[in-house]
Design an enzyme around this catalytic site. Structure first.
Site, PDB file in Angstrom:
ATOM      1  N   HIS A  91      11.863  19.448  15.318  1.00 41.26           N
ATOM      2  CA  HIS A  91      10.506  19.210  14.816  1.00 41.26           C
ATOM      3  C   HIS A  91       9.574  20.360  15.180  1.00 41.26           C
ATOM      4  CE1 HIS A  91      11.106  14.538  14.790  1.00 41.26           C
ATOM      5  NE2 HIS A  91      11.925  15.170  13.977  1.00 41.26           N
TER       6      HIS A  91
ATOM      7  N   SER B  94      13.933  16.462   9.007  1.00 41.50           N
ATOM      8  CA  SER B  94      12.619  16.406   9.634  1.00 41.50           C
ATOM      9  C   SER B  94      12.121  17.761  10.135  1.00 41.50           C
ATOM     10  CB  SER B  94      12.589  15.367  10.756  1.00 41.50           C
ATOM     11  OG  SER B  94      13.612  15.600  11.679  1.00 41.50           O
TER      12      SER B  94
END
Length: 180
Positions: free
Chosen positions: A165, A111
């Site tokens: 992230h 991610s």
């Protein structure tokens, strides 16, 4: 490259499942998950390998959907080599951010790299907003809503590595700005 990355992610997930379970912290550590004490002792390679590990099938599915949708667009806009550079460098930056701000947790997943791909796509539309017209502005608005939803979900859900992230997103945006 998008298809190659998806294939590698699936193959690594299958290997972790065959070895025990992709949700087992011991298996994740054996396959190269981020763990601060091990990285501090010289296992820097974990900053790379963690990008190809996923904790359970749902983690793999959600990251694969994001990689497929965003990756195909970014690869078309930037080309194979630049897309690969964005993915790897954003993923590494996300891993470094995870290590720096979450030094005792075990972390794994693509991610950070996928947020980097999203950041590069946002940068592309920001850089080309004058020439892309209304369609470009609408696409940029949609990407910002998608980004906001994902960041909000990360904040309210336990076990999500928001540092990875944000690190990946920042790196992807900078790289996308330079390459756009």
């Amino acid at each position: 490259m998008t298809w190659a990355l998806l294939t590698v992610n699936v193959l690594v997930w299958v290997a972790t499942e065959l070895y025990g379970s992709s949700a087992d912290p011991e298996v994740l550590l054996r396959f190269g998950a981020i763990f601060g004490p091990l990285i501090a002792n010289g296992d820097y390679w974990r900053l790379f390998t963690a990008m190809f590990l996923h904790v359970g099938g749902m983690h793999l599915v959600l990251n694969s959907i994001g990689l497929f949708i965003l990756g195909m667009q970014v690869e078309r806009l930037f080309g194979h080599y630049r897309f690969s550079a964005i993915y790897i460098l954003a993923g590494l930056t996300g891993s470094v951010a995870s290590f720096a701000f979450n030094s005792i947790g075990i972390a794994a997943g693509a991610s950070g790299a996928i947020f980097g791909v999203l950041g590069a796509l946002v940068a592309f539309f920001v850089a080309r907003r004058q020439t892309m017209g209304e369609m470009g502005r609408q696409t940029l608005s949609g990407l910002m809503v998608l980004l906001g939803i994902n960041l909000f979900y990360g904040l309210i859900s336990p076990g999500i590595d928001n540092f990875a992230h944000l690190g990946g997103l920042a790196a992807g945006f900078v790289l996308g700005t330079v390459l756009a």
